[in-house]
Design a protein around this motif. Structure first.
Motif, PDB file in Angstrom:
ATOM      1  N   UNK A  61       0.805  -1.229   0.000  1.00  0.00           N
ATOM      2  CA  UNK A  61       0.000   0.000   0.000  1.00  0.00           C
ATOM      3  C   UNK A  61       0.836   1.276   0.000  1.00  0.00           C
ATOM      4  N   UNK A  62       2.046   1.206   0.562  1.00  0.00           N
ATOM      5  CA  UNK A  62       2.911   2.381   0.601  1.00  0.00           C
ATOM      6  C   UNK A  62       3.861   2.442  -0.593  1.00  0.00           C
ATOM      7  N   UNK A  63       3.779   1.475  -1.491  1.00  0.00           N
ATOM      8  CA  UNK A  63       4.633   1.476  -2.662  1.00  0.00           C
ATOM      9  C   UNK A  63       6.073   1.138  -2.357  1.00  0.00           C
ATOM     10  N   UNK A  64       6.307   0.400  -1.271  1.00  0.00           N
ATOM     11  CA  UNK A  64       7.673   0.024  -0.882  1.00  0.00           C
ATOM     12  C   UNK A  64       8.008  -1.355  -1.447  1.00  0.00           C
ATOM     13  N   UNK A  65       9.170  -1.463  -2.078  1.00  0.00           N
ATOM     14  CA  UNK A  65       9.539  -2.713  -2.731  1.00  0.00           C
ATOM     15  C   UNK A  65      10.057  -3.753  -1.745  1.00  0.00           C
ATOM     16  N   UNK A  66      10.606  -3.312  -0.627  1.00  0.00           N
ATOM     17  CA  UNK A  66      11.149  -4.244   0.344  1.00  0.00           C
ATOM     18  C   UNK A  66      11.028  -3.648   1.736  1.00  0.00           C
ATOM     19  N   UNK A  67      11.267  -4.484   2.761  1.00  0.00           N
ATOM     20  CA  UNK A  67      11.179  -4.034   4.136  1.00  0.00           C
ATOM     21  C   UNK A  67      12.165  -2.895   4.380  1.00  0.00           C
ATOM     22  N   UNK A  68      11.698  -1.749   4.889  1.00  0.00           N
ATOM     23  CA  UNK A  68      12.597  -0.620   5.126  1.00  0.00           C
ATOM     24  C   UNK A  68      13.566  -0.902   6.267  1.00  0.00           C
ATOM     25  N   UNK A  69      14.707  -0.248   6.226  1.00  0.00           N
ATOM     26  CA  UNK A  69      15.716  -0.430   7.268  1.00  0.00           C
ATOM     27  C   UNK A  69      15.547   0.538   8.427  1.00  0.00           C
ATOM     28  N   UNK A  70      15.049   1.747   8.140  1.00  0.00           N
ATOM     29  CA  UNK A  70      14.960   2.749   9.207  1.00  0.00           C
ATOM     30  C   UNK A  70      13.684   2.550  10.019  1.00  0.00           C
TER      31      UNK A  70
END
Length: 368
Positions: A61-70
């Motif tokens: 839903x947020x358009x993120x391709x992979x798990x964020x690091x921050x």
């Protein structure tokens, strides 16, 4: 059939992100439905579900391709994904005429005694009302310093908290192996009765989907925590959940220790982080470990940390190894003038209130 499993009446089930979501992120409706069907088919047994997946469900839903690091973006993804996760569970359990309740926990909720008791009361009441508690770490507010780090450990602590009979750890690997499951020479381990059964076994195999935070190491550690609390553990793949709960010989069974320790001392050993260190001489180590005595000021050589009375602290021997953890009766700033002195001397010079232990035996647990 595994009698330890079929006899269990209160069960904690933990499922990882990779077992609920697609590789791209977002919930896999078919996987969620299959898991819920397995849990809803357990008859009159009480079920607590510890579910990962909030961050993973929020990626697409947020358009993120992979798990964020921050941490901030992880929390944003969890904020979006947690609602989607609970909606999916509410819908699926509803098809089986079951009600679910959301319980979000932080480390503080199982390390601070008052919070711990309140968490127990909440979960106990939900089970009494025939509700399935859906537990997750409160990723939207937890700071890096107060996170569980993985839901395997959270599940083991929740199992101890609710005094469960069984913990089932579901992932994308069907059992514990002697090495990487992809290697032809790796062998499935069906039973772990104690630490010796794990000698020489490589347990660092990560999850395949890459959306979670835990690997096989965290699952084995969770099994160690739970079995130490007198709880049997089954480790297997999510598609085998129904078979595992039915007592079929799937996955790996970790058998519980013979005795169930005090819930309070188990909490102290596994659910707390030390706020300081008390350095002991050899005589004090012997008194604490062998005679199971309280810790007196005479046996302390130095103090590290900025703790207050009631905080957990580690008791460290001359070699620098922590031998025990306990709840200290004094603030850190109060201790230096007391070190190396007997309680009778302190009572004579400072008053009768100083004729007491630094850490009482009832507030102390040995670390192995």
């Amino acid at each position: 059939m595994r009698q330890q499993v079929t006899a269990a009446r209160r069960i904690v089930v933990k499922v990882g992100s990779s077992s609920l979501t697609t590789a791209e992120g977002g919930l896999d409706a078919a996987r969620v439905a299959a898991l819920v069907s397995a849990l809803a088919g357990t008859g009159g047994r009480e079920i607590v579900l510890v579910s990962s997946g909030a961050i993973a469900a929020g990626l697409a839903p947020l358009g993120l391709a992979k798990r964020p690091r921050d941490l901030a973006t992880q929390q944003a993804a969890a904020s979006v994904g947690q609602g989607r996760l609970m909606h999916a569970y509410t819908e699926e359990f509803g098809r089986h005429a079951r009600t679910v309740g959301q319980v979000l926990l932080t480390v503080d909720d199982v390390t601070r005694r008052a919070h711990y008791r309140n968490a127990y009361r909440t979960l106990r009441r939900l089970l009494d009302l025939d509700v399935v508690p859906i537990v997750n770490e409160n990723d939207t507010v937890a700071t890096q310093e107060i996170r569980f780090g993985d839901n395997d450990r959270l599940a083991a602590l929740v199992a101890a908290l609710v005094e469960a009979d069984l913990l089932v750890l579901l992932s994308d690997v069907d059992a514990l192996y002697t090495g990487n499951p992809a290697d032809p020479g790796s062998r499935k381990i069906e039973l772990v009765s104690g630490p010796a059964d794990l000698d020489g076994i490589a347990i660092s195999t990560p999850g395949k989907a890459g959306l979670g935070t835990g690997g096989m190491v965290t699952k084995v550690e969770a099994a160690r925590i739970a079995t130490g609390a007198g709880i049997n553990v089954v480790l297997t793949a999510a598609p085998l959940a129904a078979a595992a709960l039915a007592g079929e010989p799937v996955g790996t069974l970790f058998t519980a220790s013979a005795t169930r320790p005090s819930a309070r001392l188990h909490w102290l050993a596994h659910a707390t982080a030390a706020r300081g260190r008390l350095h002991l001489d050899a005589g004090a180590v012997q008194a604490v470990v062998e005679r199971q005595a309280s810790l007196l000021p005479a046996g302390i050589t130095s103090v590290d940390g900025a703790f207050t009375a009631g905080d957990p602290v580690d008791l460290v021997g001359p070699t620098g190894v922590a031998i025990a953890r306990g709840l200290v009766a004094y603030d850190a700033r109060e201790l230096p003038p007391l070190l190396g002195r007997s309680t009778s001397e302190l009572a004579a010079t400072l008053g009768p209130s100083y004729d007491r232990e630094i850490v009482h035996r009832d507030d102390l647990v040995l670390l192995h």
